[in-house]
Design a protein around this motif. Structure first.
Motif, short mmCIF file in Angstrom:
data_model
loop_
_atom_site.label_atom_id
_atom_site.label_comp_id
_atom_site.label_asym_id
_atom_site.label_seq_id
_atom_site.Cartn_x
_atom_site.Cartn_y
_atom_site.Cartn_z
N GLU A 1 0.82 -1.21 0.00
CA GLU A 1 0.00 0.00 0.00
C GLU A 1 0.85 1.26 0.00
OE1 GLU A 1 -3.37 0.13 -0.17
OE2 GLU A 1 -3.26 -2.05 -0.47
N ARG A 2 2.07 1.16 0.48
CA ARG A 2 2.91 2.34 0.68
C ARG A 2 3.95 2.56 -0.42
NH1 ARG A 2 2.76 3.95 6.28
NH2 ARG A 2 1.56 2.48 7.56
N ALA A 3 4.22 1.56 -1.21
CA ALA A 3 5.32 1.65 -2.17
C ALA A 3 4.93 0.99 -3.49
CB ALA A 3 6.57 0.99 -1.60
N ASP A 4 5.73 1.29 -4.52
CA ASP A 4 5.51 0.68 -5.83
C ASP A 4 6.13 -0.71 -5.92
OD1 ASP A 4 4.37 3.16 -6.95
OD2 ASP A 4 6.42 3.91 -6.80
N ILE A 5 7.23 -0.89 -5.22
CA ILE A 5 7.98 -2.14 -5.27
C ILE A 5 8.20 -2.63 -3.85
CG2 ILE A 5 10.17 -3.25 -5.89
CD1 ILE A 5 8.48 -2.55 -8.32
N VAL A 6 7.92 -3.92 -3.60
CA VAL A 6 8.15 -4.51 -2.29
C VAL A 6 9.24 -5.57 -2.42
CG1 VAL A 6 7.16 -5.75 -0.33
CG2 VAL A 6 5.76 -4.11 -1.62
N ILE A 7 10.30 -5.39 -1.65
CA ILE A 7 11.40 -6.35 -1.59
C ILE A 7 11.39 -6.97 -0.20
CG2 ILE A 7 13.90 -6.68 -1.67
CD1 ILE A 7 14.04 -4.27 -3.57
N ASP B 1 13.31 3.14 0.22
CA ASP B 1 12.74 4.40 0.70
C ASP B 1 12.13 4.21 2.09
OD1 ASP B 1 12.96 6.21 -1.76
OD2 ASP B 1 12.02 4.41 -2.57
N LEU B 2 11.63 3.02 2.35
CA LEU B 2 11.02 2.73 3.64
C LEU B 2 11.24 1.27 3.98
CD1 LEU B 2 7.83 1.25 3.34
CD2 LEU B 2 7.70 3.30 1.92
#
Length: 287
Positions: A46-52, A144-145
């Motif tokens: 929900e917070r970012a475009d890419i999740v790693i 970023d987060l």
């Protein structure tokens, strides 16, 4: 979903995301994923475009008599769960990739004071291992987060401090503890519990909640409250490590006039070390 095992492959993927202007979130884990981990991934989505999501059982944060060798490693199952959760990239490095010269020769990151309390007092060196590997992952991924669960409340405080102190341009987000239907905090180590121990394990959380209610009712004899909880847990078959009532920001013992309070508890049940916490805010006008 893609999985990479080397820093070079990771950076190639991250560079491509950056060139596309993507906002990147990191969810650091040691694998053996449960619904709590996947909730962090959903929130990151929900917070970012890419999740790693990183999966790395970090040897540096395990003590000599702890469960490094027996800690469950379930990469294939974790990959399937992460793909279903909408994760974009899994970073699953080897110990040699993270510590190429061996952990004994690797630079360590030490966060003073806050790491010497609570879990740090009973697990010397643990938070140096946590701080070191998180700093390494932050520099490898450059997110970023980053999102962490609040079950490991002290760990989250340590990571917030190292991020501030080292001026790392990363937003640290803590997510509420994800619990089983009866309230037990989800943990990979819950798998170590026998059926009888699993039934009993909820008492740690219940004791935290009962102590929080007594504080809300006006009790401020924090030391006595802690001792009462430890005695009760001991009588019910636990081997308490600590049960501490602290200021939520400093993690130092709570003062009479503190209004943001966290109760931290850790106890052994059989061969399983359980940790949990409950936070409360007291209204200064009605206190």
């Amino acid at each position: 979903m893609k999985t990479v095992h080397t820093v070079s492959d990771l950076r190639e993927a991250v560079d491509a995301y950056r060139q596309q202007g993507k906002r990147i979130a990191l969810v650091p884990t040691m694998g053996n994923l449960h619904a709590g981990h996947l909730a962090l991934v959903h929130d990151a989505r929900e917070r970012a475009d890419i999740v790693i999501t990183s999966i790395f059982v970090n040897p540096l944060q395990f003590g000599p008599n702890e469960d490094l060798d027996s800690y469950p490693r379930t990469l294939a199952e974790d990959q399937n769960r992460l793909a279903d959760a909408g994760n974009d990239l899994v970073f699953a490095p080897s110990a040699r990739e993270v510590y190429p010269n061996g952990i004994e020769y690797h630079t360590h990151v030490t966060v003073p004071a806050i790491t010497e309390l609570h879990c740090g007092a009973s697990r010397p060196g643990h938070f140096t291992g946590v701080a070191t590997v998180v700093t390494i992952l932050f520099n490898m991924v450059r997110p970023d987060l980053a999102i962490f669960g609040e079950k490991d409340f002290q760990q989250l405080a340590v990571i917030r401090k190292l991020t501030r102190d080292l001026c790392l341009p990363i937003e640290i987000i803590g997510m509420p503890t994800f619990r089983e239907s009866d309230g037990l905090a989800m943990s990979s180590r819950n798998n170590y519990l026998t059926d009888a121990e699993r039934h009993k394990a909820i008492r740690l959380y219940e004791m935290l909640c009962e102590t929080a209610e007594r504080i809300k009712e006006g009790r401020r004899d924090f030391s006595t409250l802690s001792n009462e909880a430890i005695k009760t847990l001991d009588q019910e078959g636990f081997h308490p490590d600590y049960f501490n009532i602290v200021n939520s920001d400093s993690l130092e013992p709570a003062a009479y006039d503190d209004h943001n309070i966290t109760i931290l508890g850790a106890a052994w049940l059989g061969r399983t070390r359980l940790i949990d916490n409950v936070s409360l805010r007291l209204d200064p006008e009605t206190d």
